[in-house]
Design a protein around this motif. Structure first.
Motif, PDB file in Angstrom:
ATOM      1  N   TYR A   8       0.846  -1.196   0.000  1.00 49.75           N
ATOM      2  CA  TYR A   8       0.000   0.000   0.000  1.00 49.75           C
ATOM      3  C   TYR A   8       0.878   1.241   0.000  1.00 49.75           C
ATOM      4  CZ  TYR A   8      -3.255   3.421   2.088  1.00 49.75           C
ATOM      5  OH  TYR A   8      -4.015   4.528   2.369  1.00 49.75           O
TER       6      TYR A   8
ATOM      7  N   ILE B 161       0.735   5.063   0.462  1.00 50.65           N
ATOM      8  CA  ILE B 161      -0.151   6.107   0.984  1.00 50.65           C
ATOM      9  C   ILE B 161       0.027   7.375   0.158  1.00 50.65           C
ATOM     10  CG2 ILE B 161      -0.720   7.513   2.994  1.00 50.65           C
ATOM     11  CD1 ILE B 161       0.260   5.350   4.776  1.00 50.65           C
ATOM     12  N   GLU B 162      -1.045   8.048  -0.109  1.00 50.57           N
ATOM     13  CA  GLU B 162      -1.030   9.319  -0.821  1.00 50.57           C
ATOM     14  C   GLU B 162       0.003  10.248  -0.206  1.00 50.57           C
ATOM     15  OE1 GLU B 162      -4.710  12.174  -2.043  1.00 50.57           O
ATOM     16  OE2 GLU B 162      -4.480  11.670   0.084  1.00 50.57           O
TER      17      GLU B 162
ATOM     18  N   ILE C 156       3.831   8.756   2.129  1.00 47.51           N
ATOM     19  CA  ILE C 156       4.093   8.904   3.560  1.00 47.51           C
ATOM     20  C   ILE C 156       4.964   7.750   4.042  1.00 47.51           C
ATOM     21  CG2 ILE C 156       3.004   9.039   5.827  1.00 47.51           C
ATOM     22  CD1 ILE C 156       2.266  11.359   4.132  1.00 47.51           C
ATOM     23  N   GLN C 157       6.037   8.085   4.717  1.00 42.38           N
ATOM     24  CA  GLN C 157       6.890   7.073   5.340  1.00 42.38           C
ATOM     25  C   GLN C 157       7.489   7.647   6.614  1.00 42.38           C
ATOM     26  OE1 GLN C 157       7.644   4.171   5.676  1.00 42.38           O
ATOM     27  NE2 GLN C 157       6.622   3.211   3.932  1.00 42.38           N
ATOM     28  N   TYR C 158       8.289   6.862   7.287  1.00 40.29           N
ATOM     29  CA  TYR C 158       8.885   7.319   8.541  1.00 40.29           C
ATOM     30  C   TYR C 158      10.107   8.172   8.260  1.00 40.29           C
ATOM     31  CZ  TYR C 158       5.849   3.905  10.702  1.00 40.29           C
ATOM     32  OH  TYR C 158       4.754   3.192  11.110  1.00 40.29           O
TER      33      TYR C 158
ATOM     34  N   PHE D 272      12.176   9.624  10.228  1.00 36.28           N
ATOM     35  CA  PHE D 272      13.340   9.555  11.118  1.00 36.28           C
ATOM     36  C   PHE D 272      14.300   8.426  10.748  1.00 36.28           C
ATOM     37  CE2 PHE D 272      11.497   5.956  13.185  1.00 36.28           C
ATOM     38  CZ  PHE D 272      10.134   6.195  13.201  1.00 36.28           C
ATOM     39  N   PHE D 273      13.861   7.534   9.851  1.00 38.68           N
ATOM     40  CA  PHE D 273      14.755   6.464   9.416  1.00 38.68           C
ATOM     41  C   PHE D 273      15.662   6.946   8.292  1.00 38.68           C
ATOM     42  CE2 PHE D 273      13.649   2.981  11.815  1.00 38.68           C
ATOM     43  CZ  PHE D 273      12.352   2.497  11.677  1.00 38.68           C
TER      44      PHE D 273
END
Lengths: 445, 295, 223
Positions: B81, B83-84, B87-89, B91-92
């Motif tokens: 999936y 995300i529009e 979107i990811q983390y 801080f990584f």
């Protein structure tokens, strides 16, 4: 999970409202508690009172006698020279003798005492370390002891006398080094063993301040209810069973002390105030520990306040009893002579703060109220009250109304469903405290 | 064969406002489907229902045969999936995020991910939050592909991307799906990118499915004819027959599943003279705009 | 998979956690050195008397630190998750949603405990230098409600952030403020001894609320 979460939120919300709303209500509506201050006339006037009276929005002090007649302040004070001696000396109206007893400023001061026992003093957190004062230090004033006594002794532990590495029944701690003093500990453990003190200690009483005329010592009740008196003289322990040296040993042997309160006065008359397991107060008086039962008719140490005031001529025992189911708060005063014989009694019921209209309205609005800190204990604990029986119909009617309103709101929002049962139950049981969180809570879905 | 996505009579309202009205369509295995529609047509609502972030008023949604609201973790591992907004983390960094996700997917293939990462101009310890939009989109894409999912849902993959990254995205997806074993659902507003990518096309209009057709048949069957504008020309729309007449300043257009003779007949039936009727090429975007309107 | 989630939270929070740990230990050491000063400047028996009869405990200024740490950690952990509704990433992972969020909460509580425990250790060891074992009991009874308040504040912050509806956020904030105030009442050493189990149980049950919020988010229950 979500139903458990919702019920948790509902209960928490209801509980918090049942805590804060009654508190807020009380703060907004509480009046002043008007407990009269009792005196006993030194010149034969009987009981005298200072009362707080409300007169048109203002409060003022009025002085009355036992018949209720109002007295002028000067007249009032002249009837109580042993109390208002400062004023009377200033105006020169102080008598030189009363009832055949010579009155001098020194004697006045020496004989004056005021002992007060509140419920939260009897049940309060303590650190179980006792300073043992040196009674014979050759100095004019008492000095703060440099060490503290810890009582380790427990049932079934037979501590052999003599110094050793094991834990002693009695240990003395040295604050300077934060260690145990082995010799002193052994010395005291031996003393306890020799005196045949049966551990564990069931009651202890002392006055751990150096600001007192002398040191009475520490009273300790052992496992069999026997009272011992521990003193230190020139560094050596002196532990005696009070019954062995008392005027009435049988009374002491039969006593089952629960609380022991020590408050040294200059005349050394008051040895200790003891409250037994049944809640009965006793006073140990005089050199041979005469046990005087304090003649109060109703005293519950867990809820009532007891005070004993003394002067050159009389002793006055005052007990303020708290409201109980079926009994209004009351004030009982007993006047005693110096030998603790009853001279006169007074009893009056006090206005019950819970009987005021605002307080009763609060009981209807908030069927359950709880709090943590009360004046009956130094510990935080869960105390609660529910609507009294006579107000139950009113409370039930209000809750029914709120329940109906709740149902209407749910109907209007089209959210009436079996899942709403806990919410409705909260409203039915707790009224407003249940309705508000039920309406504000998120849906479980 | 069991469809990988099946929407059955989805209906949803936001308050009293309808968002989806009896929407049904399906995605067969190995196909790439484009879910198209104007803003507010119901695409995001559908995606949220697919990902079980929304419970529809009525209707069901099945992913790989299971109800989208009760997917077993095993099944979730087979679905990727995006995300529009990619979107990811933040801080990584790229290594840490790969280390994190790799623990969750049994078929994780790091090579795919690192191959994509090698094309990016980034330092290995650079945090994702400090990357450009395009670089972040590649990280998000790489993580999904490394998962080796059977079904991927791209929710507006093109948001915020420049043409270069968009093209890269499309090419990667195209190569990835070439073996015919992957099923992909895409939504996007950049229709021209989807021209040669999608196998199936579902077009939403005001919460309903306007058109559900193979992309090839749409491109081949839906024609555009233009003719000179005369006073007799009046705009018209027939959603049932997917027929649109647009009145222009100088030239007007007729869109529909019509060959030339049928087109002439249609205009004649409406009393619109079109002696200079001629067919014009129509891109997927032209078809979309014709069907859904400009306003 | 649990380890992977703990790894994620660690990477996200490690810098902040180190700062919190350092701040907590530094504060604890400051209080310890103040104790040392007081113990050296006064007679030992005076210090003990102040403890036994006046309830003087050198670590009392630490009272609100666990609460502040709890709120801060909750914010630092969950704000990134709810911005852009990033929590969808976690909910999409192939594990049960309740389990996923519960693991986040476990990671947060663990980090909070690890950030505060060194300070508690400084108090305990420092106190043991000058005070007997009875004092350790007092430390436990006074410090534990504060630590529970910190855990409660953390869980409340998580619940408030995960909740999507503003009205319910305010409701949770009011509930948390009303409840946590009862954890931070003035105490005379063992004052809280009798209610401590109830406080602990309540904080344990509070875990349900952020799980509930995330469940509602998942179902799209915004109203």
């Amino acid at each position: 999970m979500r139903h458990a979460a919702r019920i948790f939120l509902l209960l928490t919300g209801a509980a918090l409202l049942a805590h804060y709303l009654p508190l807020g209500w009380h703060i907004l509506t509480a009046g002043r508690q008007r407990v009269p201050y009792v005196y006993y006339g030194d010149t034969g006037a009987g009981f005298l009172f200072t009362r707080v009276e409300k007169a048109g929005g203002d409060t003022r002090l009025i002085h009355t006698d036992a018949a209720g007649r109002a007295l002028e302040r000067d007249t009032f004070e002249s009837l109580l020279p042993l109390t208002f001696h400062a004023q009377l000396y200033k105006t020169g109206a102080m008598p030189k003798e009363i009832g055949g007893v010579a009155v001098t400023p020194g004697a006045l001061r020496r004989e004056q005492f005021n002992l007060r026992v509140r419920p939260d003093q009897l049940d309060t957190p303590l650190v179980p370390l006792h300073p043992v004062f040196e009674t014979d230090n050759g100095r004019a004033r008492l000095e703060i002891p440099p060490d503290f006594m810890r009582i380790n002794g427990a049932a079934g532990v037979a501590d052999a006398p003599g110094p050793g590495a094991r834990r002693r029944a009695i240990e003395f701690l040295d604050p300077k080094t934060n260690t145990i003093l082995p010799e002193k500990s052994a010395l005291y453990t031996d003393a306890f063993a020799r005196a045949r003190f049966v551990f564990p200690v069931t009651a202890a009483g002392s006055n751990p301040t150096a600001r007192k005329p002398y040191d009475e010592g520490i009273y300790l009740a052992d496992a069999e209810g026997q009272v011992f008196l521990l003193r230190q003289a020139r560094g050596r322990p002196g532990l005696v069973r009070v019954a062995d040296h008392a005027a009435d040993p049988a009374a002491w042997r039969a006593l089952r002390p629960r609380h022991i309160i020590v408050n040294e006065i200059e005349t050394r008359e008051l040895r200790a105030l003891i409250i037994d397991a049944g809640g009965k107060p006793w006073l140990a008086v005089g050199e041979n520990h005469r046990l005087v039962p304090l003649p109060v008719t109703r005293y519950n140490p867990a809820a009532d306040t007891l005070s004993l005031r003394g002067n050159l001529l009389h002793r006055l025992l005052v007990v303020q009893t708290a409201a109980a189911p079926g009994a209004a708060p009351a004030l009982e005063a007993v006047a005693l002579d110096r030998d603790y014989r009853v001279l006169d009694r007074h009893h009056e019921t006090l206005p019950d703060p819970a009987a005021r209209p605002a307080a009763r309205a609060g009981r209807v609005l908030f069927p359950l109220a709880w709090w943590l800190a009360g004046d009956t204990s130094g510990y935080l604990g869960f105390h609660a009250r529910v609507t009294p029986r006579d107000l139950l119909p009113a409370a039930a009617a209000l809750n029914a109304l709120l329940l109906a309103a709740h149902l209407l709101i749910l109907r209007r929002n089209k959210t009436l469903a079996p899942a709403r049962l806990p919410d409705l139950a909260a409203t039915a049981a707790l009224g407003l405290c249940g309705l508000l969180p039920a309406l504000l809570l998120p849906r479980a879905g | 064969m069991l469809p990988v996505i099946e929407c059955r009579h989805l209906t949803h309202y936001y308050g009293d406002k309808p968002a989806l009205l009896d929407v049904s369509w399906l995605l067969r295995p190995g196909r790439i489907c484009g879910l198209l529609g104007r803003n507010g047509a119901g695409k995001t609502t559908t995606i949220n229902i697919l990902n079980s972030f929304l419970t529809p008023r009525s209707g069901r949604c099945l992913l790989l045969g299971e109800d989208s609201h009760q997917l077993a973790p095993r099944t979730k591992a087979r679905i990727g999936y995006l995300i529009e907004g990619h979107i990811q983390y933040g801080f990584f960094n790229i290594n840490q995020i790969e280390h994190f996700y790799s623990r969750f997917y049994p078929n994780w293939t790091p090579a795919i991910y690192y191959h994509l990462m090698s094309k990016l101009d980034i330092t290995p310890r650079q945090r994702i939050a400090t990357m450009s939009c395009g670089q972040r989109s590649q990280v998000a894409l790489g993580l999904i592909l490394a998962q080796n999912p059977d079904l991927i849902i791209f929710d507006d993959y093109s948001m915020g991307l420049d043409p270069g990254y968009r093209r890269l995205f499309i090419e990667v997806i195209h190569d990835y799906a070439a073996d015919g074993k992957r099923s992909i659902l895409l939504t996007s507003h950049i229709i021209q990118d989807l021209e040669n990518l999608i196998d199936d096309c579902v077009i939403y209009q005001q919460g309903r499915v306007l058109l559900d057709l193979e992309a090839r048949r749409l491109r081949d069957g839906f024609r555009k004819y233009t003719f000179a504008t005369t006073p007799a020309v009046a705009g018209a729309r027939d959603d049932a027959r997917h027929l649109v007449i647009e009145r222009g300043e100088k030239r007007s257009a007729l869109h529909g599943f019509l060959d030339e003779p049928a087109a002439r007949a249609e205009l004649a039936a409406r009393g619109i003279p079109a002696p200079d009727l001629r067919p014009e090429p129509a891109t997927l975007e032209d078809i979309f705009i014709a069907l859904t309107g400009k306003y | 998979m649990s380890r992977a989630l703990f790894y994620k939270e660690w990477i996200k929070l490690r810098l902040w956690w180190v700062l919190m740990l350092a701040a907590g230990v530094a504060f604890a050491l400051v209080l310890f050195f103040k104790l040392r000063y007081v113990a050296n400047a006064n007679e030992a028996v005076t210090v003990w008397n102040a403890w036994i009869f006046k309830g003087w405990l050198f670590f009392r200024p630490f009272q609100y630190v666990p609460l502040v740490f709890g709120v801060a950690l909750g914010l630092l952990q969950f704000l990134p998750e709810v911005q852009a509704r990033r929590v969808r990433l976690v909910l999409h992972l192939p594990l049960g949603e309740t389990r996923a969020i519960a693991l986040h909460l476990a990671a947060g509580l663990l980090l909070l405990a690890l950030a505060l425990l060194p300070a508690a250790l400084v108090f305990s060891l420092g106190g043991a230098l000058w005070f007997p074992r009875e004092w350790q009991g007092n430390l436990f009874h006074v410090l534990t409600p504060w630590l529970l308040a910190g855990a409660g504040a953390y869980l409340a912050a998580a619940a408030v952030l995960l909740e999507t509806n503003w009205r319910h956020r305010v409701f949770y904030l009011l509930l948390a403020a009303g409840a946590l105030r009862l954890f931070l009442l003035e105490t005379f050493y063992d004052t809280c001894a009798r209610i401590l189990p109830a406080l602990a149980l309540w904080v344990l049950a509070l875990v349900l609320v952020p799980l509930f919020s995330s469940h509602r988010f998942r179902k799209g229950l915004v109203r």
